[in-house]
Design an enzyme around this catalytic site. Structure first.
Site, PDB file in Angstrom:
ATOM      1  N   ASP A  66       0.800  -1.132  -0.110  1.00 50.60           N
ATOM      2  CA  ASP A  66      -0.200  -0.073  -0.144  1.00 50.60           C
ATOM      3  C   ASP A  66       1.100   1.253  -0.103  1.00 50.60           C
ATOM      4  O   ASP A  66       2.032   1.165   0.636  1.00 50.60           O
ATOM      5  CB  ASP A  66      -0.825   0.092   1.407  1.00 50.60           C
ATOM      6  CG  ASP A  66      -2.035  -1.226   1.257  1.00 50.60           C
ATOM      7  OD1 ASP A  66      -2.545  -1.222   0.284  1.00 50.60           O
ATOM      8  OD2 ASP A  66      -1.909  -2.015   2.173  1.00 50.60           O
ATOM      9  N   ASP A  68       0.173   4.714   1.526  1.00 49.75           N
ATOM     10  CA  ASP A  68      -0.574   5.525   2.320  1.00 49.75           C
ATOM     11  C   ASP A  68       0.033   6.977   2.215  1.00 49.75           C
ATOM     12  O   ASP A  68       1.098   7.042   2.062  1.00 49.75           O
ATOM     13  CB  ASP A  68      -0.843   5.125   3.416  1.00 49.75           C
ATOM     14  CG  ASP A  68      -1.519   3.853   3.613  1.00 49.75           C
ATOM     15  OD1 ASP A  68      -2.374   3.599   2.756  1.00 49.75           O
ATOM     16  OD2 ASP A  68      -1.364   3.075   4.699  1.00 49.75           O
ATOM     17  N   ASP A 143       2.641   3.642  15.970  1.00 50.74           N
ATOM     18  CA  ASP A 143       2.891   2.493  16.957  1.00 50.74           C
ATOM     19  C   ASP A 143       4.653   2.179  16.845  1.00 50.74           C
ATOM     20  O   ASP A 143       5.160   1.975  17.869  1.00 50.74           O
ATOM     21  CB  ASP A 143       2.538   1.213  16.540  1.00 50.74           C
ATOM     22  CG  ASP A 143       0.819   1.462  16.480  1.00 50.74           C
ATOM     23  OD1 ASP A 143       0.487   2.258  17.271  1.00 50.74           O
ATOM     24  OD2 ASP A 143       0.077   0.687  16.137  1.00 50.74           O
TER      25      ASP A 143
END
Length: 464
Positions: A66, A68, A143
């Site tokens: 992906d 993003d 995170d």
């Protein structure tokens, strides 16, 4: 296993800006549609950044799954800039931009570090407020350090606030900030740390590892559907055996699947671990090799069945060679799976029923897989393809006979196949593929404007 003991690295709040000649990220490796979005944002007067896993994978020479994007533009502004888009999300809104062939790129507004800076009690759960913020704040609320990097196209620089580049260089997975606090606020972060270490072959940093071991029981506090979705990402990664080893070593596996504990700690513990590893290794091989040819037809039920099989065959006396006795076991198997596993992860009833069918019919289908012959009556069954795939996986795991990839792969023409550096596989539900259903896809129209600005003929496709 964990890395050498080291002090927790706190964010410096002073960005390391790496010029293009000192990092390996190149614009030609970025998805053209993602680049188009970044340029459109720039032309509209907004800052836009490639973020997270896309930057991480490009930095270590992998093709991202992906691409993003984060920006200082708010969702309402994004909807005006990108006509082919929609807004999703409840807790925090983001915008999906649609392209041809059901392609979607997600664009989010930079978020604040309100959760990171919260002065509440250390055991306070994840707060609900998650407001817009700066690039710096957005980096701190992520995170893992290796997922907290930004790439901007204006000067082609990589921006690092949290030491993510050094951790990529050293092959280390580290939570941003105090690992105990971050895990207590959101226990799912433990699963993400384990997943990324398994996928990249990285080492989990000592303080992060110790916090995972200390707080692993807090996974019980997470919503079942969220645990299910995270687990599927692990099983679909093409690195599920590496994930298994880390999950067992940290104790996370025992928390997710307590019904395995007695077996793993008993006299057959080593054998059970070997069986689990063999089944997941077979799935990884099929994903890796099949993903080079097309879409891998591995649905959720098949993945869960492979994970559960070593336990289920001992729990229910499988495989049962007598077809009549096997059918009589159906209710027992379904109820046992529901009590031990399905309720814990909020599995859909259809998934539970499919797993039951795979287990009940495993003996006869394994025999057919060994001989390469299937009676005509079997081929007429609605579950024939699913059971054939499951039997082929079991035969590869138990007897070393590699499964025929044609059972699992929807072959694409060479021009449409993913690059060799692409992720191992694109997963698709076999049933959804046959019925034309499945995941959401944007609507098309033959009208001049179309829907979301998209046109079915593809010639006059309006992207922005």
């Amino acid at each position: 296993m964990s890395g050498d003991a080291a002090e927790i690295r706190q964010p410096t709040k002073e960005a390391l800006v790496i010029p293009p000649e000192e990092h390996p990220v190149r614009e030609e490796d970025i998805d053209p549609d993602a680049l188009a979005i970044l340029r459109r944002l720039r032309d509209a007067g907004h800052a836009g950044y490639l973020v997270g896993g896309g930057v991480r994978d490009l930095y270590i020479g992998k093709r991202p799954k992906d691409f993003d994007i984060s920006t200082d533009a708010h969702p309402g502004q994004l909807r005006k800039i990108f006509r082919n888009s929609r807004t999703i999300g409840r807790r925090f809104r983001l915008v999906q931009v649609f392209f041809r062939d059901n392609k979607v790129i997600e664009v989010s507004t930079l978020r604040s570090q309100s959760e990171y800076d919260e002065d509440g009690a250390p055991d306070q759960v994840l707060p609900s407020n998650n407001t817009f913020g700066t690039l710096e704040e957005d980096a701190f609320r992520r995170d893992l350090t290796i997922n907290s990097l930004f790439y901007e196209i204006e000067h082609q620089t990589v921006i690092d606030y949290v030491g993510g580049v050094q951790d990529l260089t050293d092959g280390i997975v580290r939570l941003v900030g105090d690992p105990d606090r971050r895990i207590i606020r959101d226990p799912v972060r433990m699963l993400r740390a384990v997943r990324h270490a398994a996928r990249a072959g990285f080492t989990i940093e000592a303080a992060t590892w110790e916090a995972i071991v200390r707080h692993r029981d807090k996974l019980e506090l997470c919503p079942p559907s969220r645990l299910r979705d995270e687990l599927l990402k692990d099983l679909q990664s093409g690195k599920s055996r590496a994930w298994l080893e880390l999950a067992l070593e940290t104790g996370v596996f025992a928390v997710l699947f307590p019904f395995y504990s007695e077996l793993l700690n008993g006299p057959d513990g080593a054998e059970v671990k070997q069986e689990l590893a063999a089944r997941l290794s077979a799935a990884d091989r099929i994903c890796s090799e099949g993903g080079k040819l097309g879409k891998v037809l591995f649905d959720d039920a098949l993945l869960f069945a492979l994970l559960l099989h070593p336990w289920a065959k001992r729990q229910f006396g499988l495989p049962q060679p007598d077809a009549k006795l096997a059918r009589r076991l159906s209710s027992t198997v379904r109820d046992g799976l529901d009590a031990a596993f399905s309720a814990r992860l909020n599995l859909p009833r259809a998934t539970l029923d499919t797993i039951t069918v795979l287990f009940i019919n495993s003996a006869v289908f394994q025999d057919c897989a060994r001989t390469g012959k299937s009676p005509g009556w079997m081929k007429k069954k609605s579950y024939f393809n699913d059971c054939s795939r499951f039997a082929a996986c079991l035969n590869e795991a138990e007897e070393g006979a590699e499964a025929d990839l044609s059972l699992f792969v929807k072959i694409l023409p060479p021009s449409s196949r993913p690059p060799q550096t692409a992720p191992a596989a694109v997963f698709a539900s076999p049933e959804s593929s046959r019925n034309g259903g499945g995941s959401y896809s944007p609507a098309f129209s033959s009208s001049p404007e179309g829907i979301f600005g998209l046109r079915k003929d593809g010639v006059n496709l309006r992207l922005f």
